[in-house]
Design an enzyme around this catalytic site. Sequence first.
Site, PDB file in Angstrom:
ATOM      1  CB  CYS A 152      -0.928  -0.056   1.336  1.00 30.43           C
ATOM      2  SG  CYS A 152      -1.865   1.549   1.433  1.00 30.43           S
ATOM      3  CB  CYS A 170       1.341   0.819   4.391  1.00 27.61           C
ATOM      4  SG  CYS A 170      -0.477   0.624   4.686  1.00 27.61           S
TER       5      CYS A 170
END
Length: 400
Positions: A256, A259
């Site tokens: 991600c 992230c």
Amino acid sequence: MASFSVEDFVGNGVLKDLLPTLLEEGWDDIPTLKIMNSEDTDAMNMTRQQKDALEIRSYLHDRALLQYGDKLEASGKCLPELLSLSTGDLSSHFGMKRGHIARFMDRTGACEDPLLKSYAPLTARKMNSTVSRNNSNFKSYSSVSSKKMQTISSMNYDKSLEQSLADFKIKDGYIFKGIVAAGPAELRACGCVQPPPVVDSVAPYSSIENISVQKLTPEYKIGMEHLVKTKTPPMKAVELWRDKPAVILCIRRPGCIMCRAEAHQLYAKKPIFDALGIRLFAVLHEHIESEVKDFWPRYWGGVVLFDRSMEFFKALGGGQLLRDKFISGFIFNPRAIANYKRAKAMGIDQNFKGEGEIKGGLFIVGRDKSGIAYQFIERNFGDWAPVAEVIDICSKLRVS
């Protein structure tokens, strides 16, 4: 490109031949390399060309533009000279893309954490009396004593650290969120979708101390293999903070973009955490080997752990996994969209491999059995704990 690989950082220029000496002298990770001062470079007998290269590459790393390092260094120009070039020169001479030129010319730092501005005011939460008794690892300090800090450089590091801590000091007017924190609970889709609730109290220490985790990567150093060759046996989580406090970053999905941005901006402050005696760990709830290789050490140069039973993630949700759907949690959520744009501005790549609906967060755990000092919950996709707040909490932990 944002990478914590030292080999990627030095590239193929004049710093490459210094790698063995850097390793010998302890300058073996990028966050440490970037805090070298003039006395440190003189002690290494660096040439003017090498000093200029270090300055250029540090600047590029802050802006996730390392892919231009070799070309800019080969020009023979120092950083101020490069910054004085026109947009046309940067494009024609070095092949810089228009968006990258804007990031390069932005001297405020494209990868700095903007959460202190964008998230204030945030919801404040207070711990109850039981939590207060169970978390005895707090002690109020007006400043961090340099005598208790582990120094990386024997020269002016204490002074540099004090300045770094001053830069991250909680400013007047900032609303401290409390021991349990999360992003704001904004309505979604014009009020038609309610944000998911989050717990109001810190997770009990007993819910995390016996979690079984497996080390997937070591802490990155120069010349280290990209993954541990042999699988390490499971260990109890309490071993992570047996001797020193620890920051436990629970990653929702390592591919991600948000992230990766969170991990990168946190690990970039590693010298400060080292000096405060704080260990850094990233925890995954899903082990996809190719994803670990893409995540480490490019976006996170520290230890990566696998929590097979997802107990850290359950602890963040008060015993249950926090989940959100892509449509309601991202498409109809302005806060998540803003988080995505913030990460996108850092020039970070992404993919969509693996599970992505289980929310993550962050724990700061005191040494041995002293308890959980801080807990941040990812209410919206891409929320992360403001670095200034994390450092402020860490600076108050009792370190023997």
